[in-house]
Scaffold this active site. Structure first.
Site, mmCIF file in Angstrom:
data_model
loop_
_atom_site.group_PDB
_atom_site.id
_atom_site.type_symbol
_atom_site.label_atom_id
_atom_site.label_comp_id
_atom_site.label_asym_id
_atom_site.label_seq_id
_atom_site.Cartn_x
_atom_site.Cartn_y
_atom_site.Cartn_z
ATOM 1 N N GLY A 24 26.539 44.759 57.109
ATOM 2 C CA GLY A 24 26.691 43.813 55.932
ATOM 3 C C GLY A 24 27.852 44.209 54.947
ATOM 4 O O GLY A 24 28.697 45.077 55.417
ATOM 5 N N HIS A 27 33.543 42.035 54.947
ATOM 6 C CA HIS A 27 34.820 41.782 54.780
ATOM 7 C C HIS A 27 35.802 41.135 55.908
ATOM 8 O O HIS A 27 35.217 40.915 56.986
ATOM 9 C CB HIS A 27 35.577 43.004 54.275
ATOM 10 N N GLY A 29 37.915 42.434 57.846
ATOM 11 C CA GLY A 29 37.701 43.112 59.021
ATOM 12 C C GLY A 29 36.595 42.657 59.985
ATOM 13 O O GLY A 29 36.785 42.606 61.256
ATOM 14 N N HIS A 30 35.477 42.442 59.315
ATOM 15 C CA HIS A 30 34.390 41.923 60.000
ATOM 16 C C HIS A 30 34.806 40.526 60.624
ATOM 17 O O HIS A 30 34.206 40.355 61.748
ATOM 18 C CB HIS A 30 32.933 41.885 59.306
ATOM 19 N N LYS A 142 38.800 51.275 63.612
ATOM 20 C CA LYS A 142 38.725 52.306 62.205
ATOM 21 C C LYS A 142 37.722 53.229 62.679
ATOM 22 O O LYS A 142 37.819 54.594 62.538
ATOM 23 C CB LYS A 142 38.297 51.564 61.299
ATOM 24 N N ASP A 143 36.589 52.972 63.125
ATOM 25 C CA ASP A 143 35.524 53.868 63.575
ATOM 26 C C ASP A 143 35.625 54.583 65.172
ATOM 27 O O ASP A 143 34.867 54.260 65.849
ATOM 28 C CB ASP A 143 34.149 53.295 63.224
ATOM 29 N N GLN A 146 32.995 56.506 66.836
ATOM 30 C CA GLN A 146 31.868 55.594 67.089
ATOM 31 C C GLN A 146 32.207 54.947 68.403
ATOM 32 O O GLN A 146 31.373 54.774 69.340
ATOM 33 C CB GLN A 146 31.681 54.639 66.058
ATOM 34 N N ARG A 180 33.113 50.495 52.026
ATOM 35 C CA ARG A 180 32.985 51.437 51.180
ATOM 36 C C ARG A 180 33.878 51.368 49.962
ATOM 37 O O ARG A 180 34.148 52.188 49.308
ATOM 38 C CB ARG A 180 32.735 52.925 51.678
#
Length: 277
Positions: A24, A27, A29-30, A142-143, A146, A180
């Site tokens: 959630g 932004h 990017g999502h 970015k992650d 992950q 963040r």
């Protein structure tokens, strides 16, 4: 109809499902992940779930932003087919005992700084993949670590899904978009672009012929050191699938950084000699 039942019905009808797994506080990017999924699948599911198992002691689980009504309006505007917004008890019922062990790749970089983090990530990702039945699942570059670990999960457990890494979306000043970023005050926000400047300076040196990992890391560290507000956790050149340190950087190696700016942890990376994973 429950999410898993709906997903199975779509699959039986011949529709490919694209999953975008989020916590959630959405932004742009999502949005890019959703648009990529929309272009490659007949159905798009976006999960919105702040996963308690990937937060360590003293991290920001309680304060993590949860503007769900705003997120829902955003996703409806993007035309997603389903928003999966489960409760913690739906994902982790009281009798839930299982946890995915990410192995050694989950113990370095972010995993070293955040023990247990990737076990929590992979546990929820595996459950979300089972519940939403996607043919493709989309994650932001970015992650980086992950993405590496989710791909390993899919490969090791023979899951019938393709993991798609989508290039990092950035603010006009280069800061990687992140939920963040909302924690940063005005002064910190003006400082934050130094992170991107650090990785791009090292990437530029690589394109000009520098292949020594130590030299590339020092270039990034020196740029980060120009701001006393930044506390560096790590700066590392790693191989793109094993996360091991190469003797010499080659195209596809990744320079990863993690810093603290005030109480906010920020990460970024650049793929040397390439634009995406």
């Amino acid at each position: 109809m429950a999410m898993q039942e709906q997903a199975i019905a779509w699959r039986h009808a011949g529709d490919d499902i694209g999953l975008v797994a989020t916590m959630g506080a959405l932004h742009a990017g999502h949005d890019s992940l959703v648009r990529r999924a929309r272009g490659e699948n007949q159905r798009v599911v976006v999960s919105v779930f702040v996963n308690p198992k990937q937060f360590g002691p003293g991290e920001d689980f309680e304060t993590y932003p949860r503007p769900f009504e705003q997120d829902r309006a955003r996703l409806e505007g993007l035309g997603v087919d389903a928003i999966f917004h489960p409760t913690v008890d739906q994902i982790y019922p009281p009798a839930f005992k299982t946890r995915v062990d990410p192995g050694p790749l989950g113990e370095v970089l972010e995993g070293k700084s955040r023990p247990g983090h990737f076990g929590g990530v992979l546990t929820v990702v595996l459950k979300l993949l089972n519940l939403t039945q996607p043919k493709r699942a989309y994650f932001g570059q970015k992650d980086f670590q992950q993405v590496v670990l989710v791909r390993q999960l899919v490969r090791d457990l023979a899951l019938p899904v393709r993991i798609v890494a989508v290039p990092t979306l950035r603010e006009p000043d280069g800061l990687a978009m992140s939920s963040r970023n909302a924690y940063l005050d005005a002064t910190q926000r003006r400082t934050a672009p130094i992170i991107h400047q650090a990785v791009t300076e090292a990437a530029k040196a690589f394109t000009e012929g520098e292949t020594n990992p130590t030299t590339l890391e020092k270039l990034a560290r020196d740029r980060l050191a120009t701001s006393p507000a930044l506390t560096v956790d790590y700066v590392a050149v790693v191989e793109e699938t094993t996360l091991s340190r190469p003797v010499r950087a080659v195209p596809g190696a990744v320079l990863v950084v993690a810093v603290k700016l005030g109480s906010t942890r920020l990460i970024d990376n650049v793929v040397l000699g390439a634009e995406r994973l």
